[in-house]
Design an enzyme around this catalytic site. Structure first.
Site, PDB file in Angstrom:
ATOM      1  N   ASP A 231      39.846  49.218  35.923  1.00 49.25           N
ATOM      2  CA  ASP A 231      40.779  49.705  36.935  1.00 49.25           C
ATOM      3  C   ASP A 231      42.176  49.742  36.318  1.00 49.25           C
ATOM      4  OD1 ASP A 231      38.807  49.836  38.959  1.00 49.25           O
ATOM      5  OD2 ASP A 231      39.006  47.678  39.281  1.00 49.25           O
ATOM      6  N   LEU A 232      42.688  50.910  36.073  1.00 46.85           N
ATOM      7  CA  LEU A 232      43.921  51.090  35.322  1.00 46.85           C
ATOM      8  C   LEU A 232      45.067  50.272  35.911  1.00 46.85           C
ATOM      9  CD1 LEU A 232      45.379  52.556  33.015  1.00 46.85           C
ATOM     10  CD2 LEU A 232      45.865  54.417  34.618  1.00 46.85           C
ATOM     11  N   ASP A 233      45.648  49.405  35.086  1.00 44.19           N
ATOM     12  CA  ASP A 233      46.825  48.596  35.449  1.00 44.19           C
ATOM     13  C   ASP A 233      46.593  47.726  36.679  1.00 44.19           C
ATOM     14  OD1 ASP A 233      48.301  49.611  33.313  1.00 44.19           O
ATOM     15  OD2 ASP A 233      49.069  51.278  34.483  1.00 44.19           O
ATOM     16  N   GLU A 234      45.349  47.383  36.957  1.00 46.78           N
ATOM     17  CA  GLU A 234      45.050  46.578  38.137  1.00 46.78           C
ATOM     18  C   GLU A 234      44.255  45.327  37.792  1.00 46.78           C
ATOM     19  OE1 GLU A 234      43.366  48.764  41.349  1.00 46.78           O
ATOM     20  OE2 GLU A 234      44.826  50.409  41.220  1.00 46.78           O
TER      21      GLU A 234
END
Length: 289
Positions: A231-234
């Site tokens: 999950d991109l940047d999460e």
């Protein structure tokens, strides 16, 4: 006489007697606790613990210590790791064309502030080849053209992972590496890859986020260091910090302040990782500072 030192980290279902069981085990095996920290999470009902100790009984070998504690861990359903406190983790840095975080981590490494070994730097550009050479660290240029096909990205990532495997890398740090890692690579590096980004997300995405923030008149600039996930940047957050700004500051000043915050936040996260202070707690982290 110096004694071998270890750092034990563990998580398990929370119940009475865990600290007593761990401390009792260490005492029975001739170990002296140097420092200890623990936390019980009421929501996840998990217990977390970090113990730094010295093994003072020469009759208790490393193998015996590990084998005997493995029985305790199995009995209490622990996810436990026993680390050699004096072994320096091996860290690989990845960077693109913005080098403030790379430069900061290299300085901390060289000055002894960051107890790691850095056997490799990987980049999709050649901008920091000379910086890498000045620290006598092998530099691997693995280009990836804009709009590259899925096959080309997979091939490039496989070369990255080959470097990870060949150098026995414990931690991968994305020091402003501006490529999205595939879900497969994120899964392979779960819990041992750290990323840094500004904390304007999701408000200001894309190019020149500090310029976008200046146009909106923001009053706080921040940075977030987190574990890399699909999950991109999460991913699970490790550390964050902020700096106040005001109307008199232009976008270039905001950018400079933001980069300083990014350096400090990333350095803290990396240091805590190499000192075995970070434990995963689902989508969050427990950090024993």
């Amino acid at each position: 006489m110096t004694h071998p030192e270890y750092i034990l980290t563990l998580s398990c279902p929370d119940h009475r007697g865990i600290v007593h069981r761990v401390s009792g085990f260490l005492a029975e095996h001739g170990c002296n606790i140097i420092d200890s920290a623990q936390f019980g999470d009421a929501l996840s009902q998990l217990f977390f613990m970090r113990v730094h100790f010295a093994a003072e009984d020469p009759m208790v070998s490393d193998a015996t210590l590990r084998a005997d504690f493995a029985q305790v861990a199995a009995e209490l359903k622990m996810d436990a790791q026993l680390h050699d406190a004096h072994k320096k983790p091996r860290m690989m840095l990845m960077v693109s064309k913005i080098g403030h975080c790379l430069n900061d981590l290299l300085f901390r490494y060289k000055s002894g502030l960051l107890p790691v070994e850095i056997p490799a730097i990987v980049s999709n550009h050649t901008d920091f080849y000379q910086l890498s050479a000045s620290y006598n660290i092998p530099f691997h240029h693995l280009p990836l053209a804009a709009g590259a096909s899925a096959e080309a990205k997979r091939a490039q990532e496989e070369r990255v992972m080959e470097i990870v495997r060949m150098n026995n890398i414990d931690l991968v740090v994305l020091a402003r590496y501006m490529q999205i890692l595939s879900p497969e690579m994120c899964t392979t590096l779960k819990g041992r890859a750290i990323n840094i980004h500004h904390s304007f997300l999701p408000s200001f995405k894309g190019a020149k986020p500090y310029y976008q923030a200046h146009e909106r008149g923001v009053k706080l600039i921040g940075a977030t260091a987190h574990f890399v996930t699909g999950d991109l940047d999460e991913g699970p957050i490790i550390e964050q910090d902020v700096e106040r700004v005001d109307h008199a500051m232009g976008p270039d000043t905001l950018t400079a302040i933001g980069r300083d915050v990014e350096c400090v936040v990333l350095a803290r996260a990396v240091k805590w990782f190499v000192e075995h202070r970070i434990l995963l707690n689902g989508h969050k982290t427990v950090v024993f500072k």
